[in-house]
Design an enzyme around this catalytic site. Structure first.
Site, PDB file in Angstrom:
ATOM      1  CG  ASP A   8      -0.370   0.190   2.532  1.00 15.81           C
ATOM      2  OD1 ASP A   8       0.863   0.398   2.630  1.00 15.81           O
ATOM      3  OD2 ASP A   8      -1.114   0.143   3.528  1.00 15.81           O
ATOM      4  CB  CYS A  65       0.251  -2.772   4.669  1.00 14.45           C
ATOM      5  SG  CYS A  65      -0.114  -3.777   6.120  1.00 14.45           S
ATOM      6  N   GLY A  66       1.615  -0.921   6.383  1.00  9.93           N
ATOM      7  CA  GLY A  66       2.166  -0.226   7.538  1.00  9.93           C
ATOM      8  C   GLY A  66       2.633  -1.166   8.630  1.00  9.93           C
ATOM      9  CB  THR A  67       1.014  -3.178  11.116  1.00  8.85           C
ATOM     10  OG1 THR A  67      -0.161  -3.696  10.476  1.00  8.85           O
ATOM     11  CG2 THR A  67       0.733  -1.843  11.779  1.00  8.85           C
ATOM     12  N   GLY A  68       1.915  -4.755   8.347  1.00  8.94           N
ATOM     13  CA  GLY A  68       1.973  -6.104   7.800  1.00  8.94           C
ATOM     14  C   GLY A  68       0.715  -6.903   8.119  1.00  8.94           C
ATOM     15  CB  VAL A  69      -1.669  -6.742  10.949  1.00 10.73           C
ATOM     16  CG1 VAL A  69      -2.973  -7.421  11.341  1.00 10.73           C
ATOM     17  CG2 VAL A  69      -0.588  -7.012  11.982  1.00 10.73           C
ATOM     18  N   GLY A  70      -2.724  -5.921   8.165  1.00  8.54           N
ATOM     19  CA  GLY A  70      -3.864  -5.765   7.262  1.00  8.54           C
ATOM     20  C   GLY A  70      -3.665  -6.479   5.943  1.00  8.54           C
ATOM     21  CG  HIS A  98       8.436 -25.945  11.428  1.00  8.02           C
ATOM     22  ND1 HIS A  98       8.648 -25.795  12.784  1.00  8.02           N
ATOM     23  CD2 HIS A  98       9.569 -26.519  10.941  1.00  8.02           C
ATOM     24  CE1 HIS A  98       9.848 -26.264  13.094  1.00  8.02           C
ATOM     25  NE2 HIS A  98      10.423 -26.701  11.980  1.00  8.02           N
ATOM     26  NE  ARG A 132       9.166 -32.297  13.481  1.00 10.81           N
ATOM     27  CZ  ARG A 132       8.984 -31.206  14.226  1.00 10.81           C
ATOM     28  NH1 ARG A 132       7.868 -31.030  14.887  1.00 10.81           N
ATOM     29  NH2 ARG A 132       9.940 -30.303  14.308  1.00 10.81           N
ATOM     30  CG  HIS A 133       6.656 -29.568  10.035  1.00 13.26           C
ATOM     31  ND1 HIS A 133       6.539 -29.127  11.327  1.00 13.26           N
ATOM     32  CD2 HIS A 133       7.967 -29.856   9.837  1.00 13.26           C
ATOM     33  CE1 HIS A 133       7.733 -29.138  11.905  1.00 13.26           C
ATOM     34  NE2 HIS A 133       8.611 -29.574  11.019  1.00 13.26           N
TER      35      HIS A 133
END
Length: 147
Positions: A8, A65-70, A98, A132-133
């Site tokens: 963004d 983005c700003g935080t990476g979360v959105g 993993h 295993r993952h």
């Protein structure tokens, strides 16, 4: 190998730095933008990166983005995407090894460019261990298919 990248308006400079870094590592980058400084909506770019990965136009994706979360939330809405938000290299590496993550996300307002480069390098160098993952990655796909 092709890497889809999207961002963004808060992450233009970081995207350009990471794009150049990834290209120097020998990867081809598909840039979904934005390159405009006007406020824009991160979901659009997250979806574009996610779709490029799932549709096979890119092998992996990086979304900023700003935080990476959105933008990670937007990426993860695309069926088949396993996007992770990472603020340090260890989590990035293990997310590939993993969790078979296929989109890396981080925040331009959270980490600096040099940290972003370290995270990106560890993530790109790592590979999925399977074994295993796989059972857990399959469980994630089952949840996705039920919803």
């Amino acid at each position: 190998m092709k890497i889809a990248m999207g961002n963004d308006h808060t992450a233009i400079e970081m995207k350009n730095e990471i794009k150049a870094f990834v290209e120097e590592m020998g990867y081809e980058v598909i840039d979904f933008g934005t390159n405009a400084t006007e406020s824009c909506d991160y979901p659009r770019y997250g979806e574009e990166v996610g779709r490029a990965v799932v549709d096979g136009k890119a092998d992996l994706g990086i979304a900023i983005c700003g935080t990476g979360v959105g933008i990670s939330l937007a990426c993860n809405k695309v069926r088949g995407v396993r996007a992770c938000v990472c603020s340090e290299p260890y989590t990035a590496k293990l997310s590939r090894m993993h969790n078979d993550s296929n989109v890396l996300c981080f925040g331009a307002r959270v980490i600096g460019v040099e940290m972003a480069k370290m995270i990106t390098e560890e993530w790109l160098k790592a590979s999925y261990e399977g074994g295993r993952h796989q059972r857990r990655v399959d469980m994630l796909a089952e949840i996705e298919n039920r919803c």
